[in-house]
Motif scaffolding. Structure first.
Motif, short mmCIF file in Angstrom:
data_model
loop_
_atom_site.label_atom_id
_atom_site.label_comp_id
_atom_site.label_asym_id
_atom_site.label_seq_id
_atom_site.Cartn_x
_atom_site.Cartn_y
_atom_site.Cartn_z
N THR A 170 0.84 -1.19 0.00
CA THR A 170 0.00 0.00 0.00
C THR A 170 0.88 1.24 0.00
OG1 THR A 170 -1.73 -1.14 1.24
CG2 THR A 170 -1.78 1.25 1.25
N ALA A 171 0.59 2.18 -0.86
CA ALA A 171 1.38 3.41 -0.91
C ALA A 171 1.19 4.20 0.39
CB ALA A 171 0.96 4.26 -2.10
N PRO A 172 2.28 4.66 0.99
CA PRO A 172 2.17 5.46 2.22
C PRO A 172 2.05 6.94 1.92
CG PRO A 172 4.46 4.96 1.79
CD PRO A 172 3.67 4.33 0.66
N VAL A 173 1.70 7.70 2.94
CA VAL A 173 1.65 9.15 2.83
C VAL A 173 2.14 9.73 4.14
CG1 VAL A 173 -0.73 9.32 3.69
CG2 VAL A 173 0.17 11.11 2.18
N GLY A 174 2.70 10.92 4.09
CA GLY A 174 3.17 11.60 5.29
C GLY A 174 2.23 12.72 5.69
N LEU A 175 2.14 12.97 6.97
CA LEU A 175 1.24 14.00 7.49
C LEU A 175 1.57 15.38 6.93
CD1 LEU A 175 -1.11 14.59 9.43
CD2 LEU A 175 0.60 14.91 11.25
N ARG A 176 2.83 15.62 6.57
CA ARG A 176 3.19 16.94 6.06
C ARG A 176 2.65 17.19 4.65
NH1 ARG A 176 7.20 19.96 8.82
NH2 ARG A 176 8.08 20.76 6.90
N GLU A 177 2.12 16.17 3.99
CA GLU A 177 1.41 16.43 2.74
C GLU A 177 0.06 17.09 3.02
OE1 GLU A 177 1.23 13.64 -0.43
OE2 GLU A 177 3.08 12.61 0.15
N LEU A 178 -0.50 16.84 4.21
CA LEU A 178 -1.75 17.48 4.60
C LEU A 178 -1.48 18.78 5.34
CD1 LEU A 178 -2.13 14.18 5.00
CD2 LEU A 178 -4.29 14.88 5.97
N LEU A 179 -0.48 18.73 6.24
CA LEU A 179 -0.14 19.86 7.10
C LEU A 179 1.34 20.17 6.91
CD1 LEU A 179 -1.98 18.52 10.29
CD2 LEU A 179 -2.79 20.33 8.76
N PRO A 180 1.68 20.99 5.93
CA PRO A 180 3.09 21.18 5.55
C PRO A 180 4.01 21.65 6.66
CG PRO A 180 1.63 22.05 3.87
CD PRO A 180 0.76 21.71 5.04
N ASP A 181 3.48 22.32 7.67
CA ASP A 181 4.34 22.89 8.70
C ASP A 181 4.37 22.07 10.00
OD1 ASP A 181 4.97 25.09 7.07
OD2 ASP A 181 3.13 26.13 7.68
N VAL A 182 3.64 20.98 10.04
CA VAL A 182 3.55 20.23 11.29
C VAL A 182 4.85 19.47 11.57
CG1 VAL A 182 2.68 18.03 10.37
CG2 VAL A 182 1.95 18.80 12.65
N ASP A 183 5.18 19.31 12.84
CA ASP A 183 6.32 18.49 13.22
C ASP A 183 5.86 17.48 14.27
OD1 ASP A 183 6.24 19.83 15.70
OD2 ASP A 183 7.87 21.18 15.17
N ALA A 184 6.78 16.62 14.70
CA ALA A 184 6.42 15.54 15.61
C ALA A 184 5.89 16.08 16.94
CB ALA A 184 7.63 14.65 15.85
N ALA A 185 6.53 17.12 17.45
CA ALA A 185 6.12 17.66 18.74
C ALA A 185 4.71 18.24 18.67
CB ALA A 185 7.11 18.73 19.19
N GLN A 186 4.42 18.98 17.61
CA GLN A 186 3.09 19.57 17.46
C GLN A 186 2.01 18.49 17.32
OE1 GLN A 186 3.89 21.88 13.98
NE2 GLN A 186 4.66 23.65 15.10
N ALA A 187 2.32 17.47 16.53
CA ALA A 187 1.36 16.40 16.33
C ALA A 187 1.08 15.69 17.65
CB ALA A 187 1.87 15.42 15.29
N LEU A 188 2.12 15.39 18.42
CA LEU A 188 1.94 14.70 19.69
C LEU A 188 1.11 15.54 20.66
CD1 LEU A 188 2.70 12.19 21.38
CD2 LEU A 188 4.66 13.52 22.24
N LEU A 189 1.39 16.83 20.71
CA LEU A 189 0.64 17.71 21.61
C LEU A 189 -0.84 17.73 21.24
CD1 LEU A 189 0.72 19.72 23.95
CD2 LEU A 189 1.22 21.53 22.28
N SER A 190 -1.14 17.69 19.95
CA SER A 190 -2.54 17.70 19.51
C SER A 190 -3.25 16.40 19.87
CB SER A 190 -2.61 17.89 17.99
OG SER A 190 -2.07 19.15 17.60
#
Length: 273
Positions: A170-190
């Motif tokens: 299955t082809a993967p996708v990264g969260l930064r394709e949806l949210l270009p400025d997001v990083d690991a810390a921001q995602a975890l906090l959310s």
């Protein structure tokens, strides 16, 4: 030649602790630079008599695991200051009347925390535009002979940068394709505090309160699918226990997460979802 170093990640451990500790006494946040698997580490601790409520984050996993023993690839290095993936496990004691549908409730919580366009593939994956964004692995351990609760370890792996698809069904996708400025810390906090609240709500009420919201994001809804045992039918959402409803000439069959993996049927061939 100077080799550039990755920018250290500033994890929001204190902010997460402040949000979660009032509703989960004894809760801690721990970040490890490297571990074989956050799930494996918390399971080891539970079996050694340490069933503590904790959010364990790994900057690198050397042996990440997915459902049915599949490997979860999580790169170590941050590229341009951005981690390739976010991997963490939430461990806590839980005593729901029925465990059915927990992975679905967890997936729904993560999706709702990240982006309204993220969809859910039963029973434990997050999808965007027919590509896999994240996976969930839930494991439990008994830690007391007389305790009614079990220690549950909820592992979450999210692609931040889009991985190489070589060798993947299955082809993967990264969260930064949806949210270009997001990083690991921001995602975890959310994700962290809402996830704890979701798990506690599940403990009290089961999956039923999450059924409608899950079905609105269901990527399989009304699609012809083939189960791993060869049974075919049309997916019709999930019921109040989180079971997949599969309709065919024999009627409507309930499928539980322990029985099957699901592939979408596309003409004569079956492509992995």
């Amino acid at each position: 030649m100077t080799v550039p170093t990755a920018t250290p990640i500033r994890w929001p451990a204190e902010a997460i602790w402040e949000a979660v500790a009032p509703v989960l006494p004894g809760f801690t946040v721990e970040v490890l630079p490297e571990v074989d698997s956050t799930n494996s580490e918390l399971m080891r601790r539970a079996r050694a008599g340490r069933p503590d409520p904790v959010l364990l984050v790994a900057e690198q996993q050397s042996a990440g695991r997915g459902r049915m023993g599949r490997q979860w690839h999580s790169g170590a290095a941050a590229r341009g200051g951005v981690a390739k993936a976010l991997t963490f496990s939430l461990g806590l004691n839980l005593a729901p009347a029925d465990w059915s549908g927990l992975s679905l409730a967890v997936g729904l919580s993560v999706a709702q925390s990240l982006h309204p366009d993220i969809r859910l593939k039963w029973p434990n994956d997050l999808w965007w535009h027919d590509r896999k964004l994240a996976g969930i692995l839930i494991e439990t351990a008994n830690w007391g002979e007389t305790s009614a609760s079990r220690y549950v370890v909820i592992g979450v792996g999210i692609n931040l940068l889009t991985p190489d698809a070589t060798g993947l069904s299955t082809a993967p996708v990264g969260l930064r394709e949806l949210l270009p400025d997001v990083d690991a810390a921001q995602a975890l906090l959310s994700i962290a505090a809402p996830l704890v609240q979701t798990v506690q709500r599940f403990e009290s009420h089961g999956f039923a309160p999450f059924q409608k919201a899950f079905n609105t994001r269901d990527v399989l809804a009304q699609l012809p699918v083939t189960l791993s045992d060869g049974v075919q039918g049309v997916a019709q959402g999930v019921d109040a226990t989180g079971a997949l409803r599969l309709a065919n000439a024999q009627g409507v069959r309930r499928i539980t997460s322990a029985e099957v993996s699901v592939r979408v049927q596309k003409g004569p061939a079956y492509d992995h979802l």
